[in-house]
Scaffold this motif. Structure first.
Motif, PDB file in Angstrom:
ATOM      1  N   MET A   1       0.750  -1.314   0.187  1.00 37.26           N
ATOM      2  CA  MET A   1      -0.036  -0.161   0.085  1.00 37.26           C
ATOM      3  C   MET A   1       0.859   1.207   0.072  1.00 37.26           C
ATOM      4  SD  MET A   1      -3.360  -0.600  -0.185  1.00 37.26           S
ATOM      5  CE  MET A   1      -4.128   0.547   0.558  1.00 37.26           C
ATOM      6  N   ALA A   2       0.274   2.236  -0.065  1.00 41.24           N
ATOM      7  CA  ALA A   2       1.161   3.703  -0.292  1.00 41.24           C
ATOM      8  C   ALA A   2       1.445   4.174   0.885  1.00 41.24           C
ATOM      9  CB  ALA A   2       0.145   4.589  -0.843  1.00 41.24           C
ATOM     10  N   HIS A   3       2.630   4.840   0.894  1.00 40.35           N
ATOM     11  CA  HIS A   3       3.340   5.387   2.136  1.00 40.35           C
ATOM     12  C   HIS A   3       2.523   6.980   2.205  1.00 40.35           C
ATOM     13  CE1 HIS A   3       7.168   7.081   4.399  1.00 40.35           C
ATOM     14  NE2 HIS A   3       5.759   6.900   5.033  1.00 40.35           N
ATOM     15  N   LEU A   4       1.939   7.288   3.213  1.00 38.76           N
ATOM     16  CA  LEU A   4       1.296   8.396   3.534  1.00 38.76           C
ATOM     17  C   LEU A   4       1.962   9.285   4.602  1.00 38.76           C
ATOM     18  CD1 LEU A   4      -2.476   7.540   3.859  1.00 38.76           C
ATOM     19  CD2 LEU A   4      -1.042   7.981   1.711  1.00 38.76           C
ATOM     20  N   LEU A   5       2.366  10.471   4.598  1.00 37.75           N
ATOM     21  CA  LEU A   5       2.861  11.420   5.309  1.00 37.75           C
ATOM     22  C   LEU A   5       1.916  12.399   5.903  1.00 37.75           C
ATOM     23  CD1 LEU A   5       5.137  12.605   6.982  1.00 37.75           C
ATOM     24  CD2 LEU A   5       5.916  13.833   4.949  1.00 37.75           C
ATOM     25  N   ILE A   6       1.582  12.444   7.259  1.00 41.08           N
ATOM     26  CA  ILE A   6       0.605  13.309   7.931  1.00 41.08           C
ATOM     27  C   ILE A   6       1.524  14.268   8.520  1.00 41.08           C
ATOM     28  CG2 ILE A   6      -1.198  13.369   9.688  1.00 41.08           C
ATOM     29  CD1 ILE A   6      -1.755  10.241   9.072  1.00 41.08           C
ATOM     30  N   VAL A   7       0.950  15.511   8.328  1.00 39.19           N
ATOM     31  CA  VAL A   7       1.676  16.867   8.925  1.00 39.19           C
ATOM     32  C   VAL A   7       0.774  17.556   9.565  1.00 39.19           C
ATOM     33  CG1 VAL A   7       3.482  18.276   8.541  1.00 39.19           C
ATOM     34  CG2 VAL A   7       3.076  16.729   6.879  1.00 39.19           C
ATOM     35  N   ASP A   8       1.018  17.609  10.791  1.00 39.75           N
ATOM     36  CA  ASP A   8      -0.007  18.547  11.737  1.00 39.75           C
ATOM     37  C   ASP A   8       0.598  18.709  13.044  1.00 39.75           C
ATOM     38  OD1 ASP A   8      -2.416  19.333  13.269  1.00 39.75           O
ATOM     39  OD2 ASP A   8      -3.517  18.795  11.538  1.00 39.75           O
ATOM     40  N   ASP A   9       0.439  20.019  13.453  1.00 35.70           N
ATOM     41  CA  ASP A   9       1.083  20.305  14.784  1.00 35.70           C
ATOM     42  C   ASP A   9       0.265  19.913  15.999  1.00 35.70           C
ATOM     43  OD1 ASP A   9      -0.874  22.249  14.077  1.00 35.70           O
ATOM     44  OD2 ASP A   9      -0.029  23.581  15.051  1.00 35.70           O
ATOM     45  N   ARG A  22      -3.784   3.437   9.016  1.00 30.44           N
ATOM     46  CA  ARG A  22      -2.962   2.208   9.187  1.00 30.44           C
ATOM     47  C   ARG A  22      -4.005   1.093   9.256  1.00 30.44           C
ATOM     48  NH1 ARG A  22       0.404   4.917  13.308  1.00 30.44           N
ATOM     49  NH2 ARG A  22       2.376   5.225  12.289  1.00 30.44           N
ATOM     50  N   ARG A  23      -5.384   1.349   9.724  1.00 31.95           N
ATOM     51  CA  ARG A  23      -6.264   0.295   9.718  1.00 31.95           C
ATOM     52  C   ARG A  23      -6.804   0.072   8.326  1.00 31.95           C
ATOM     53  NH1 ARG A  23      -8.584   2.952  14.364  1.00 31.95           N
ATOM     54  NH2 ARG A  23     -10.206   3.684  12.818  1.00 31.95           N
ATOM     55  N   GLU A  24      -6.534   1.322   7.377  1.00 33.21           N
ATOM     56  CA  GLU A  24      -6.888   1.080   5.854  1.00 33.21           C
ATOM     57  C   GLU A  24      -5.863   0.234   5.122  1.00 33.21           C
ATOM     58  OE1 GLU A  24      -9.899   1.759   4.312  1.00 33.21           O
ATOM     59  OE2 GLU A  24     -10.490   2.097   6.413  1.00 33.21           O
ATOM     60  N   GLY A  25      -4.632  -0.053   5.764  1.00 35.11           N
ATOM     61  CA  GLY A  25      -3.812  -0.559   5.191  1.00 35.11           C
ATOM     62  C   GLY A  25      -2.499  -0.024   4.506  1.00 35.11           C
ATOM     63  N   TYR A  26      -2.599   1.471   4.892  1.00 33.50           N
ATOM     64  CA  TYR A  26      -1.327   2.481   4.506  1.00 33.50           C
ATOM     65  C   TYR A  26      -0.430   2.115   5.501  1.00 33.50           C
ATOM     66  CZ  TYR A  26      -5.083   4.489   1.343  1.00 33.50           C
ATOM     67  OH  TYR A  26      -5.918   4.629   0.455  1.00 33.50           O
ATOM     68  N   GLU A  27       0.871   2.430   4.936  1.00 31.38           N
ATOM     69  CA  GLU A  27       2.022   2.809   5.733  1.00 31.38           C
ATOM     70  C   GLU A  27       2.057   4.436   6.169  1.00 31.38           C
ATOM     71  OE1 GLU A  27       6.879   2.775   5.516  1.00 31.38           O
ATOM     72  OE2 GLU A  27       5.679   1.956   3.884  1.00 31.38           O
ATOM     73  N   VAL A  28       2.198   4.757   7.330  1.00 30.84           N
ATOM     74  CA  VAL A  28       1.838   6.008   7.664  1.00 30.84           C
ATOM     75  C   VAL A  28       3.183   6.567   8.764  1.00 30.84           C
ATOM     76  CG1 VAL A  28       0.446   7.570   8.880  1.00 30.84           C
ATOM     77  CG2 VAL A  28      -0.555   5.702   7.969  1.00 30.84           C
ATOM     78  N   SER A  44      13.053   8.838   3.160  1.00 30.42           N
ATOM     79  CA  SER A  44      12.126   7.541   2.470  1.00 30.42           C
ATOM     80  C   SER A  44      11.364   8.041   1.592  1.00 30.42           C
ATOM     81  CB  SER A  44      11.510   7.109   3.827  1.00 30.42           C
ATOM     82  OG  SER A  44      10.530   8.189   4.347  1.00 30.42           O
ATOM     83  N   PRO A  45      10.954   7.361   0.429  1.00 28.12           N
ATOM     84  CA  PRO A  45       9.757   7.577  -0.415  1.00 28.12           C
ATOM     85  C   PRO A  45       8.379   7.836   0.152  1.00 28.12           C
ATOM     86  CG  PRO A  45      11.335   5.787  -1.182  1.00 28.12           C
ATOM     87  CD  PRO A  45      11.401   5.913   0.420  1.00 28.12           C
ATOM     88  N   VAL A  46       7.799   8.656   0.004  1.00 27.38           N
ATOM     89  CA  VAL A  46       6.435   9.165   0.132  1.00 27.38           C
ATOM     90  C   VAL A  46       5.681   9.545  -0.985  1.00 27.38           C
ATOM     91  CG1 VAL A  46       4.871  10.763   1.282  1.00 27.38           C
ATOM     92  CG2 VAL A  46       7.208  10.208   2.410  1.00 27.38           C
ATOM     93  N   ASP A  47       4.263   8.742  -0.767  1.00 27.36           N
ATOM     94  CA  ASP A  47       3.392   8.721  -2.266  1.00 27.36           C
ATOM     95  C   ASP A  47       2.374   9.867  -2.059  1.00 27.36           C
ATOM     96  OD1 ASP A  47       4.128   6.036  -3.403  1.00 27.36           O
ATOM     97  OD2 ASP A  47       3.773   5.101  -1.502  1.00 27.36           O
ATOM     98  N   VAL A  48       1.987  10.232  -0.781  1.00 25.99           N
ATOM     99  CA  VAL A  48       0.985  11.361  -0.427  1.00 25.99           C
ATOM    100  C   VAL A  48       1.341  11.805   0.737  1.00 25.99           C
ATOM    101  CG1 VAL A  48      -1.336  11.913  -0.516  1.00 25.99           C
ATOM    102  CG2 VAL A  48      -0.788  10.095  -1.852  1.00 25.99           C
ATOM    103  N   VAL A  49       1.313  13.378   0.767  1.00 24.41           N
ATOM    104  CA  VAL A  49       1.456  14.417   1.809  1.00 24.41           C
ATOM    105  C   VAL A  49       0.013  14.726   2.272  1.00 24.41           C
ATOM    106  CG1 VAL A  49       2.484  16.400   2.761  1.00 24.41           C
ATOM    107  CG2 VAL A  49       3.784  14.929   1.292  1.00 24.41           C
ATOM    108  N   ILE A  50      -0.271  14.578   3.537  1.00 22.32           N
ATOM    109  CA  ILE A  50      -1.684  15.059   3.988  1.00 22.32           C
ATOM    110  C   ILE A  50      -0.962  16.115   5.174  1.00 22.32           C
ATOM    111  CG2 ILE A  50      -3.926  14.646   5.130  1.00 22.32           C
ATOM    112  CD1 ILE A  50      -3.174  11.806   4.317  1.00 22.32           C
TER     113      ILE A  50
END
Length: 467
Positions: A1-9, A22-28, A44-50
């Motif tokens: 699955m895709a690697h997601l990066l979550i950015v929030d303070d 993570r429950r949806e199967g993504y690497e986070v 590290s390679p990231v597929d989507v930034v949130i």
């Protein structure tokens, strides 16, 4: 699955989103601000930034610009409070993939992430030529076929006319769309790009035209579509052949009337949008199969531009290879300067079914594994070196061309160039003779496009032949 990066303070937001995805199967992975996010992206390679919009040190907009510059194929999804929706829309015009508002619906977020990952997968297959400043460089190549494309761009760039770009996958249609936008008076307005193949069929309408609060489950607020975001600028619809038939009539109306309604809305919205569409499909064949509206085709086909495959512009291969060497030398921090002559001969002999995209991927790999300043034939993939040269023309082999009237002291390249011109003249003349001067049939016999044959005929002074 895709690697997601979550950015929030906000720590709780990071924890909730991380657990859900993570429950949806993504690497986070998670970061507390833009600076930490860039550190994650670097290692590290990231597929989507949130990312959240407002953060200390480096905020969402600044992060968007850095990702667009350094990681141009990574989509960025913005998270914003209701009070800053206008800023989020500006972020989309600046290149964000999409945005969601707090408090957000989990199903809406999941759908946006699915769209983003699909777009990322498609983008990985597409031509990347982004420079270090986030802007894409000019088109590369001076072949007769490309000069013909440049001529059309120069004539129609600063007009409101719709342009339909056709050609095989990997021929650079998005770059031409960007050149058309940059050459227009709309250059300071947004260029909104939509890959129609990346949008699930049931979301196409809301993606293009937006929706109102309560229009469907998960629509917790109203949202503008791509047409609104492109108001005053350019809308690029890639893979237009993938738009569902039931949506094509609504798209036709929006193009003809420059107006539409959001999903679930009653207010008519007027926009000023210049449309550029692109496809690698045969739209006329789709029309015959009932999968594309004929009236929409004629509305799109105001200015048709057919991009030649790489095998029909081989003289551009050395310049393209050098361009990609320089690009990936900078990006990968290597000290590679060029491709040697023997390696160029291998590149010139290959058929390039993947076009410029395939050439770029090959040059990136070659730069990455290069041991010195020059890429040699031995460093190219064995499969490429063993590949047979371009398939011979079906016309009977041409006899000896006779003495080449090369000037005294001419270089080998000049002699080869003149010999090639003589050979092309002989092949084209014979094909025209055998088809009674029919350009279309001659082009099929030579296995090149009609446009390329016309360009060659003009170049060689053979324009007297007509269909």
């Amino acid at each position: 699955m895709a690697h997601l990066l979550i950015v929030d303070d906000e720590v709780n937001i990071r924890r909730v989103l991380s657990a859900m995805l993570r429950r949806e199967g993504y690497e986070v992975s998670a970061a507390g601000d833009g600076e930490q996010a860039l550190a994650v992206l670097a290692r590290s390679p990231v597929d989507v930034v949130i990312t959240d919009l407002v953060m200390p040190r480096l905020g969402g907009l600044e992060l968007l610009k850095r990702v667009g510059s350094d990681f141009p194929d990574v989509p960025v999804i913005m998270i914003t409070a209701h009070g800053t929706v206008d800023t989020a829309v500006e972020a989309m015009k600046a290149g964000a993939f999409d945005y969601i508002t707090k408090p957000f619906d989990q199903e809406e977020l999941k759908k946006v992430i699915v769209k983003a990952t699909r777009a990322r997968d498609l983008e990985r297959q597409h031509l990347h030529t982004g420079g270090g400043d986030g802007e894409r460089p000019p088109l590369v190549g001076q072949s007769a076929a490309m000069r013909s494309v440049y001529e059309v761009i120069g004539k129609v760039a600063d007009s409101p006319s719709t342009v339909l770009l056709t050609g095989e996958s990997g021929t650079g249609k998005e770059l031409v769309a960007q050149a058309l936008h940059r050459g227009s008076s709309r250059r300071d307005k947004p260029l909104i790009k939509v890959n129609c193949a990346a949008i699930p069929k049931d979301l196409v309408e809301s993606e293009l035209f937006g929706y109102e609060k309560g229009a469907f489950t998960g629509a917790v607020g109203s949202k503008p579509g791509r047409f609104e975001l492109a108001d005053g600028g350019t809308l690029f619809l890639d893979e237009i052949g993938e738009v569902p038939v039931e949506m094509q009539v609504k798209l036709l109306r929006a193009l003809q009337e420059s107006e539409f309604e959001r999903v679930g809305g009653i207010r008519t919205i007027h926009v000023d949008v210049r449309l550029i569409a692109a496809t690698n499909r045969d739209l006329k064949a789709l029309i015959a199969d009932g999968r594309f509206r004929e009236d929409l085709f004629y509305r799109l086909n105001v200015v048709p531009v057919a991009l030649p495959p790489l095998r029909e512009r081989r003289e551009d291969i050395p310049a393209l290879a050098q361009h990609f060497v320089e690009k990936y030398d900078r990006r990968l921090g290597k000290k590679v300067e060029r491709v040697d002559d023997e390696a160029l001969e291998v590149l010139l002999a290959y058929s390039w079914p993947g076009n410029i995209r395939e050439l770029e991927n090959l040059m990136e790999r070659s730069v990455l594994f290069a041991d010195g300043p020059v890429i040699t034939a031995a460093q190219l993939p064995e499969s490429l070196r063993e590949k047979a040269p371009v398939a011979p023309t079906p016309i009977a082999a041409v006899g000896p061309i006779g003495a080449i009237a090369a000037p005294s002291g001419a270089s080998m390249k000049e002699i080869v160039r003149q010999a090639q011109a003589e050979l092309e003249r002989e092949l084209i003349t014979r094909a025209l003779e055998e088809t009674g001067g029919n350009v279309t049939r001659a082009a099929k016999r030579l296995q090149i496009s009609r446009k390329s044959l016309q360009v060659k005929m003009k170049e060689l002074g053979l324009r007297g032949a007509d269909e």
